[in-house]
Motif scaffolding. Sequence first.
Motif, mmCIF file in Angstrom:
data_model
loop_
_atom_site.group_PDB
_atom_site.id
_atom_site.type_symbol
_atom_site.label_atom_id
_atom_site.label_comp_id
_atom_site.label_asym_id
_atom_site.label_seq_id
_atom_site.Cartn_x
_atom_site.Cartn_y
_atom_site.Cartn_z
ATOM 1 N N LEU A 1 1.044 -1.339 0.154
ATOM 2 C CA LEU A 1 0.020 0.158 -0.041
ATOM 3 C C LEU A 1 0.845 1.114 -0.030
ATOM 4 O O LEU A 1 0.642 2.295 -0.582
ATOM 5 N N LEU A 2 2.117 1.294 0.654
ATOM 6 C CA LEU A 2 2.808 2.260 0.706
ATOM 7 C C LEU A 2 3.519 2.576 -0.657
ATOM 8 O O LEU A 2 3.384 3.868 -0.958
ATOM 9 N N GLN A 3 3.842 1.332 -1.357
ATOM 10 C CA GLN A 3 4.343 1.764 -2.743
ATOM 11 C C GLN A 3 3.534 2.323 -3.596
ATOM 12 O O GLN A 3 3.608 3.078 -4.521
ATOM 13 N N ALA A 4 2.042 1.813 -3.511
ATOM 14 C CA ALA A 4 0.827 2.287 -4.483
ATOM 15 C C ALA A 4 0.605 3.695 -4.385
ATOM 16 O O ALA A 4 0.187 4.430 -5.222
ATOM 17 N N THR A 5 0.646 3.939 -2.788
ATOM 18 C CA THR A 5 0.457 5.405 -2.650
ATOM 19 C C THR A 5 1.275 6.452 -3.093
ATOM 20 O O THR A 5 1.132 7.630 -3.522
ATOM 21 N N GLU A 6 2.502 6.206 -2.813
ATOM 22 C CA GLU A 6 3.769 6.769 -3.204
ATOM 23 C C GLU A 6 3.921 7.137 -4.669
ATOM 24 O O GLU A 6 4.265 8.086 -5.176
ATOM 25 N N GLU A 7 3.591 6.105 -5.486
ATOM 26 C CA GLU A 7 3.319 6.275 -6.923
ATOM 27 C C GLU A 7 2.282 7.157 -7.306
ATOM 28 O O GLU A 7 2.551 7.682 -8.417
ATOM 29 N N CYS A 8 1.396 7.404 -6.532
ATOM 30 C CA CYS A 8 0.390 8.668 -6.800
ATOM 31 C C CYS A 8 0.913 9.882 -6.319
ATOM 32 O O CYS A 8 -0.002 10.905 -6.409
ATOM 33 N N GLY A 9 1.886 9.720 -5.667
ATOM 34 C CA GLY A 9 2.685 11.114 -5.148
ATOM 35 C C GLY A 9 1.559 11.577 -3.790
ATOM 36 O O GLY A 9 1.506 12.710 -3.526
ATOM 37 N N LYS A 10 0.995 10.457 -3.015
ATOM 38 C CA LYS A 10 0.563 10.728 -1.728
ATOM 39 C C LYS A 10 0.966 10.141 -0.700
ATOM 40 O O LYS A 10 1.639 9.109 -0.734
ATOM 41 N N ALA A 11 0.584 10.574 0.466
ATOM 42 C CA ALA A 11 0.999 9.916 1.912
ATOM 43 C C ALA A 11 -0.141 9.149 2.178
ATOM 44 O O ALA A 11 -1.308 9.306 1.655
ATOM 45 N N LEU A 12 0.056 8.216 3.090
ATOM 46 C CA LEU A 12 -0.928 7.339 3.421
ATOM 47 C C LEU A 12 -2.147 8.145 3.977
ATOM 48 O O LEU A 12 -3.339 7.784 4.037
ATOM 49 N N ALA A 13 -1.703 9.232 4.859
ATOM 50 C CA ALA A 13 -2.673 9.887 5.474
ATOM 51 C C ALA A 13 -3.842 10.617 4.516
ATOM 52 O O ALA A 13 -4.946 10.992 4.929
ATOM 53 N N ASP A 14 -3.148 10.828 3.468
ATOM 54 C CA ASP A 14 -4.125 11.392 2.198
ATOM 55 C C ASP A 14 -4.748 10.610 1.293
ATOM 56 O O ASP A 14 -5.487 11.117 0.232
ATOM 57 N N ALA A 15 -4.570 9.370 1.479
ATOM 58 C CA ALA A 15 -5.246 8.205 0.547
ATOM 59 C C ALA A 15 -6.727 8.411 0.630
ATOM 60 O O ALA A 15 -7.277 8.540 1.775
ATOM 61 N N VAL A 16 -7.399 8.292 -0.369
ATOM 62 C CA VAL A 16 -8.949 8.147 -0.356
ATOM 63 C C VAL A 16 -9.194 6.792 -0.827
ATOM 64 O O VAL A 16 -8.461 5.988 -1.295
ATOM 65 N N ALA A 17 -10.600 6.533 -0.854
ATOM 66 C CA ALA A 17 -11.139 5.332 -1.229
ATOM 67 C C ALA A 17 -10.627 4.893 -2.464
ATOM 68 O O ALA A 17 -10.334 3.770 -2.859
ATOM 69 N N SER A 18 -10.608 5.852 -3.701
ATOM 70 C CA SER A 18 -10.268 5.489 -5.053
ATOM 71 C C SER A 18 -8.926 4.998 -5.095
ATOM 72 O O SER A 18 -8.332 4.210 -5.914
ATOM 73 N N ASP A 19 -7.915 5.362 -4.362
ATOM 74 C CA ASP A 19 -6.604 5.144 -4.217
ATOM 75 C C ASP A 19 -6.451 3.674 -3.756
ATOM 76 O O ASP A 19 -5.659 2.871 -4.087
ATOM 77 N N VAL A 20 -7.346 3.372 -2.754
ATOM 78 C CA VAL A 20 -7.370 1.856 -2.196
ATOM 79 C C VAL A 20 -7.861 1.026 -3.416
ATOM 80 O O VAL A 20 -7.128 -0.136 -3.491
ATOM 81 N N ARG A 21 -9.100 1.414 -3.944
ATOM 82 C CA ARG A 21 -9.589 0.582 -5.213
ATOM 83 C C ARG A 21 -8.423 0.363 -6.006
ATOM 84 O O ARG A 21 -8.330 -0.534 -6.799
ATOM 85 N N ASP A 22 -7.602 1.283 -6.420
ATOM 86 C CA ASP A 22 -6.526 1.268 -7.608
ATOM 87 C C ASP A 22 -5.649 0.129 -7.142
ATOM 88 O O ASP A 22 -5.087 -0.523 -7.709
ATOM 89 N N ALA A 23 -5.359 0.239 -5.694
ATOM 90 C CA ALA A 23 -4.305 -0.629 -5.062
ATOM 91 C C ALA A 23 -4.663 -2.011 -5.091
ATOM 92 O O ALA A 23 -4.150 -3.039 -5.368
ATOM 93 N N ILE A 24 -6.158 -2.171 -5.073
ATOM 94 C CA ILE A 24 -6.713 -3.585 -4.892
ATOM 95 C C ILE A 24 -6.579 -4.170 -6.555
ATOM 96 O O ILE A 24 -6.496 -5.276 -6.552
ATOM 97 N N VAL A 25 -6.941 -3.308 -7.545
ATOM 98 C CA VAL A 25 -6.719 -3.588 -8.694
ATOM 99 C C VAL A 25 -5.340 -4.194 -9.145
ATOM 100 O O VAL A 25 -5.123 -5.161 -9.854
ATOM 101 N N LYS A 26 -4.302 -3.524 -8.507
ATOM 102 C CA LYS A 26 -2.942 -3.868 -8.656
ATOM 103 C C LYS A 26 -2.864 -5.231 -7.890
ATOM 104 O O LYS A 26 -2.062 -6.057 -8.563
ATOM 105 N N LEU A 27 -3.306 -5.578 -7.060
ATOM 106 C CA LEU A 27 -3.346 -6.792 -6.128
ATOM 107 C C LEU A 27 -3.691 -7.901 -6.956
ATOM 108 O O LEU A 27 -3.165 -8.974 -7.443
ATOM 109 N N ARG A 28 -4.995 -7.539 -7.801
ATOM 110 C CA ARG A 28 -5.326 -8.602 -8.577
ATOM 111 C C ARG A 28 -4.682 -8.978 -9.629
ATOM 112 O O ARG A 28 -4.574 -10.146 -10.286
#
Length: 322
Positions: free
Chosen positions: A46-73
């Motif tokens: 998750l850290l790597q996924a949010t960093e690629e979006c230029g975001k901190a974990l504190a700033d991640a939103v639901a769409s960022d998590v959904r994108d990370a789930i897509v990468k997992l799949r």
Amino acid sequence: MMSDTDNKEATTLSRQHVAAYLQHLAAERRLSPNTLESYQRDLLFLLQATEECGKALADAVASDVRDAIVKLRKKSLSPASVARHISSWRGFYSYAIQRFGYLNNPCVGQKGPKVKRALPKTLSPDSCAQLLDGKKEQDIDSNVLLARDHAMFELLYSSGLRVSELTGMDFIDIDLKAGEARVTGKGSKTRVVPVGRQACKAIKTWLSWRQTLLGGNDTPALFLSSWGRRLSVRSVQMRLDHWVSQSGLGQSVHPHMLRHAFASHMLQSSGDLRAVQEMLGHANITTTQIYTHLDWQHLAKVYDSAHPRARRSKPVGDTENS
């Protein structure tokens, strides 16, 4: 979009928060090293996924998590692995909201893939008897390693222990007179479990040999290696493999199968789910409920073979080739 400097600072802070959470899991929840490694891998993704979006974990939103789930799949992970990642992320954010003042948990409402829970592999009562009674009593009484192995496997089945709990037991943890043992399980939680008559007998035989392996060592371990040291989990697995190969069972058996057998046989005989939960050391009764499905399979087979109207004819309209 943050500047490079801000991005580095946010990344550093995010990683510090993850490190603090892992320390919390280790120190306060006392999770095992293997479980902690899983959390660390999940959160690093998750850290790597949010960093690629230029975001901190504190700033991640639901769409960022959904994108990370897509990468997992896309990594072709099993549904259970994807679900575990999401659970790890959700737990981190719940902690971060309380500890670090995060404003939201972007994992709330995120649904992972449906995980079909596989039924644990177990042994029938007859198979357990064949395994444990396969050696001649005089052979066990005259061989230190056979006496030790017999005591270990009797105790695993008698009390439903995890193999790590077995190897972690000390000499003072067993009370043969009372027929019970003190066990330290997951999260360093201690429970007292009953020890059956056959297991007590086997342990008594082993204890008559234990001093011969102890030598000059002062280890408090109940079960010792041939070098007089605490036996490892891997050693127990290897000794069980050897024992099984000579038993004529015709199937592979790992130590946890004896725990599964204990649980399913206890439920079949007593139907007391809460009591079995306590003996297994399960924090949540839903974990124990998996054994009710094993019991239902047993009952269904009995029904199919015994009830005169169990085998229903095909519905009207069915043909032999349909």
